[in-house]
Design a protein around this motif. Structure first.
Motif, PDB file in Angstrom:
ATOM      1  N   GLU B 203       0.807  -1.216   0.000  1.00  5.19           N
ATOM      2  CA  GLU B 203       0.000   0.000   0.000  1.00  5.19           C
ATOM      3  C   GLU B 203       0.844   1.273   0.000  1.00  5.19           C
ATOM      4  N   VAL B 204       1.868   1.348   0.837  1.00  5.24           N
ATOM      5  CA  VAL B 204       2.571   2.628   0.954  1.00  5.24           C
ATOM      6  C   VAL B 204       4.059   2.621   0.604  1.00  5.24           C
ATOM      7  N   ALA B 205       4.662   1.432   0.468  1.00  3.07           N
ATOM      8  CA  ALA B 205       6.104   1.449   0.207  1.00  3.07           C
ATOM      9  C   ALA B 205       6.386   1.968  -1.198  1.00  3.07           C
ATOM     10  N   ILE B 209      13.105  -3.835  -0.172  1.00  2.00           N
ATOM     11  CA  ILE B 209      14.357  -4.548  -0.370  1.00  2.00           C
ATOM     12  C   ILE B 209      14.339  -5.816   0.474  1.00  2.00           C
ATOM     13  N   PHE B 210      14.998  -6.815  -0.053  1.00  3.72           N
ATOM     14  CA  PHE B 210      15.061  -8.100   0.632  1.00  3.72           C
ATOM     15  C   PHE B 210      16.521  -8.365   1.005  1.00  3.72           C
ATOM     16  N   MET B 211      16.734  -8.646   2.302  1.00  2.00           N
ATOM     17  CA  MET B 211      18.100  -8.880   2.770  1.00  2.00           C
ATOM     18  C   MET B 211      18.274 -10.322   3.172  1.00  2.00           C
ATOM     19  N   ASP B 212      19.447 -10.829   2.923  1.00  2.90           N
ATOM     20  CA  ASP B 212      19.792 -12.175   3.397  1.00  2.90           C
ATOM     21  C   ASP B 212      21.305 -12.226   3.600  1.00  2.90           C
ATOM     22  N   GLY B 213      21.722 -12.768   4.735  1.00  2.00           N
ATOM     23  CA  GLY B 213      23.149 -12.917   5.002  1.00  2.00           C
ATOM     24  C   GLY B 213      23.929 -11.615   4.973  1.00  2.00           C
ATOM     25  N   GLY B 214      23.297 -10.519   5.395  1.00  2.00           N
ATOM     26  CA  GLY B 214      24.014  -9.259   5.499  1.00  2.00           C
ATOM     27  C   GLY B 214      24.112  -8.471   4.204  1.00  2.00           C
ATOM     28  N   LYS B 215      23.393  -8.949   3.169  1.00  8.52           N
ATOM     29  CA  LYS B 215      23.429  -8.237   1.886  1.00  8.52           C
ATOM     30  C   LYS B 215      22.012  -7.975   1.407  1.00  8.52           C
ATOM     31  N   VAL B 216      21.879  -6.934   0.599  1.00  2.50           N
ATOM     32  CA  VAL B 216      20.601  -6.697  -0.071  1.00  2.50           C
ATOM     33  C   VAL B 216      20.622  -7.545  -1.334  1.00  2.50           C
ATOM     34  N   ILE B 217      19.720  -8.523  -1.433  1.00  7.35           N
ATOM     35  CA  ILE B 217      19.798  -9.389  -2.621  1.00  7.35           C
ATOM     36  C   ILE B 217      18.682  -9.103  -3.620  1.00  7.35           C
ATOM     37  N   ALA B 220      13.085  -3.742  -5.367  1.00  3.66           N
ATOM     38  CA  ALA B 220      12.125  -3.440  -6.432  1.00  3.66           C
ATOM     39  C   ALA B 220      10.954  -2.649  -5.874  1.00  3.66           C
ATOM     40  N   PRO B 221      10.187  -1.972  -6.743  1.00  5.42           N
ATOM     41  CA  PRO B 221       8.930  -1.384  -6.274  1.00  5.42           C
ATOM     42  C   PRO B 221       8.014  -2.519  -5.818  1.00  5.42           C
ATOM     43  N   PRO B 222       7.089  -2.263  -4.914  1.00  6.46           N
ATOM     44  CA  PRO B 222       6.329  -3.369  -4.308  1.00  6.46           C
ATOM     45  C   PRO B 222       5.584  -4.239  -5.319  1.00  6.46           C
ATOM     46  N   ASP B 223       4.960  -3.642  -6.330  1.00  4.46           N
ATOM     47  CA  ASP B 223       4.198  -4.497  -7.244  1.00  4.46           C
ATOM     48  C   ASP B 223       5.103  -5.496  -7.962  1.00  4.46           C
ATOM     49  N   VAL B 224       6.278  -5.037  -8.381  1.00  4.21           N
ATOM     50  CA  VAL B 224       7.229  -5.948  -9.027  1.00  4.21           C
ATOM     51  C   VAL B 224       7.768  -6.951  -8.024  1.00  4.21           C
ATOM     52  N   PHE B 225       8.101  -6.449  -6.823  1.00  6.49           N
ATOM     53  CA  PHE B 225       8.701  -7.303  -5.800  1.00  6.49           C
ATOM     54  C   PHE B 225       7.797  -8.500  -5.487  1.00  6.49           C
ATOM     55  N   PHE B 226       6.496  -8.233  -5.361  1.00  8.15           N
ATOM     56  CA  PHE B 226       5.599  -9.320  -4.965  1.00  8.15           C
ATOM     57  C   PHE B 226       5.182 -10.196  -6.147  1.00  8.15           C
ATOM     58  N   SER B 227       4.980  -9.572  -7.305  1.00  6.40           N
ATOM     59  CA  SER B 227       4.458 -10.369  -8.418  1.00  6.40           C
ATOM     60  C   SER B 227       5.581 -11.079  -9.161  1.00  6.40           C
ATOM     61  N   ASN B 228       6.758 -10.486  -9.148  1.00  7.26           N
ATOM     62  CA  ASN B 228       7.787 -11.033 -10.019  1.00  7.26           C
ATOM     63  C   ASN B 228       9.181 -10.993  -9.390  1.00  7.26           C
TER      64      ASN B 228
END
Lengths: 233, 242
Positions: B203-205, B209-217, B220-228
């Motif tokens: 809704e508002v982001a 960003i998705f982090m794993d093991g101390g890095k941003v991996i 994306a904008p939220p719609d892309v992040f969730f759908s693809n």
């Protein structure tokens, strides 16, 4: 020869006045020392936790020195040795006051402060670290966080052990008779020497110590109850 | 000039390398949502920004100025970067109102009356002005967290950090806190939110960003992040939580 009890002798006239004078001195001695001991104890505890090396060492040394030597020795130390350790100006000022009383106050407050500092330190440890973090995160300095957030909570939690310290101080004040402070025990002893009715004199003084101690402990506990209810995390 | 810039930020806890070179830019008014598994460094990442956590390497700029510069007063910096914690961390011995006014009166030396009127406005904004005289223990978790938001806002920060603000809440209280955060986002606050509330992110982001093991991996904008989502690790994570 049989010992005849004479309560009336102790509880009237001049001897009663001695006892009352003694109670007043005991209360003054204890109250002033307690206020000083709390102030010094708080300072020592905060220094100990400041993380600044020299302050940590000083406060640790202070605590260990004063709580591991007998109070009576410390009383004699301040009474006979203040000339050597305190600056001349301070000594001159002390001599103009009631010097015995002043030496007693110094000894009692420094000794009790060493114990109170430890109570306060454990009180501070019992407050979640996140409280310090939250207050620092709002821009408060370490000392402001201590003053407004950590210590007010710590004090409420350590009230029961602090009461014990206050009562110990109150009872320990009787040791000041050895340097001539005319407090309650000194007066009871004096009545004994004048009248040979030591049993009555010391019974009365025991009951007075007991009554005052119980009253103080009860009223502080009642007072603190209200506050403790809000402290939950 | 970006509001916040992270340049190759590294952080170690002893031997443990918790942040392995974070480089990020956040614009003024941007809402960044940070997600990832526990231990991925997302809390450390945002907590570096108000120097609650020291960093060992790299640079962090706030409005173009390094926050580790010698001339920066750390307490001043913290008034510009508000933070809301997972466990609320209200001061239990103070009333709700006093929780909010403490920092303005002590740090900013604001008059008590003025601080209280600002505090009441903020409490009204998060919908709990009628609880102002109560103590935190008398409030629900959701209410406490809204007080925590008001407390952070009282210093008029330029940036707000949210460190899993709804993770300690009962489900029915999550929305009241998210709504307060959404209002804030819509009012143009720059926000860094560590959260797994994907509805909020959608809704508002502006960016997730998705982090794993101390890095941003992934980023994306939220719609892309969730759908693809592109990264396999992100896909697996999203399957778990959605």
């Amino acid at each position: 020869m049989q010992y005849t009890f004479d309560w009336k002798l102790v509880l009237s006239g001049e001897y009663l006045r001695w006892i009352i004078d003694g109670v007043v001195v005991t209360c003054q001695l204890s109250a002033i020392s307690l206020v000083l001991a709390m102030a010094i104890g708080t300072l020592i505890a905060v220094m100990r936790l400041s993380g600044v090396r020299p302050l940590v060492w000083f406060s640790a040394g202070f605590t260990e020195f004063f709580r591991n030597t007998p109070l009576l020795v410390q009383i004699f130390f301040w009474y006979f040795g203040s000339d050597a350790v305190l600056p001349a100006v301070v000594n001159q000022w002390l001599y103009k006051q009631n010097f015995e009383f002043a030496a007693g106050v110094i000894a009692l407050s420094v000794y009790t402060a060493a114990f109170i500092a430890e109570e306060i330190r454990s009180g501070i440890f019992s407050i979640p670290r996140t409280q310090l973090e939250a207050s620092r995160a709002c821009g408060l300095t370490f000392l402001q966080a201590m003053r407004y957030v950590i210590l007010p909570q710590a004090f409420r939690i350590i009230v029961p052990p602090l009461i014990s310290q206050a009562l110990n101080l109150f009872k320990n004040s009787s040791l000041c008779m050895t340097i001539g402070v005319m407090e309650l025990t000194y007066m009871a002893r004096q009545i004994e020497s004048y009248t040979f009715h030591g049993f009555e004199a010391f019974t009365v003084s025991t009951l007075i110590y007991l009554t005052i101690s119980l009253a103080v402990s009860f009223s502080i506990t009642q007072y603190n109850r209200h506050f403790l209810r809000t402290i939950r995390y | 000039m970006a509001m916040i810039e992270f340049h190759d930020v590294h952080k170690w806890y002893g031997e443990f390398h918790v942040l392995k070179g974070i480089t990020q830019k956040v614009e003024k008014g941007e809402v960044l949502v940070i997600c990832g598994p526990s231990g991925s460094g997302k809390s450390s990442f945002i907590r570096c920004l108000n120097r609650l956590e020291p960093i060992q390497k790299g640079q962090i700029l706030l409005e173009g100025k390094s926050i580790h510069d010698k001339s920066v007063d750390v307490n001043e910096l913290r008034t510009e970067v508000g933070i809301v914690f997972q466990q609320f961390n209200l001061y239990p011995h103070l009333s709700v109102l006093h929780n909010v006014t403490l920092a303005p009166t002590k740090v900013r030396k604001m008059q008590k009356a003025k601080a209280e009127s600002i505090a009441m406005e903020l409490l009204e904004r998060v919908g709990i002005h009628d609880q102002a005289r109560k103590y935190p223990v008398e409030l629900s978790g959701g209410q406490q967290q809204r007080v925590a938001i008001a407390r952070a806002l009282a210093m008029q920060p330029k940036v707000m950090l949210f460190d899993e603000p709804t993770s300690a809440l009962d489900p029915e209280m999550i929305n009241e806190v998210l709504n307060a955060m959404k209002d804030l986002a819509r009012a143009g606050m720059t926000m860094l939110c560590v959260t797994h509330e994907m509805g909020f992110a959608r809704e508002v982001a502006d960016r997730v960003i998705f982090m794993d093991g101390g890095k941003v991996i992934e980023e994306a904008p939220p719609d892309v992040f969730f759908s693809n989502p592109r990264h396999e690790r992100t896909q697996a994570f999203l399957r778990e939580i959605l």
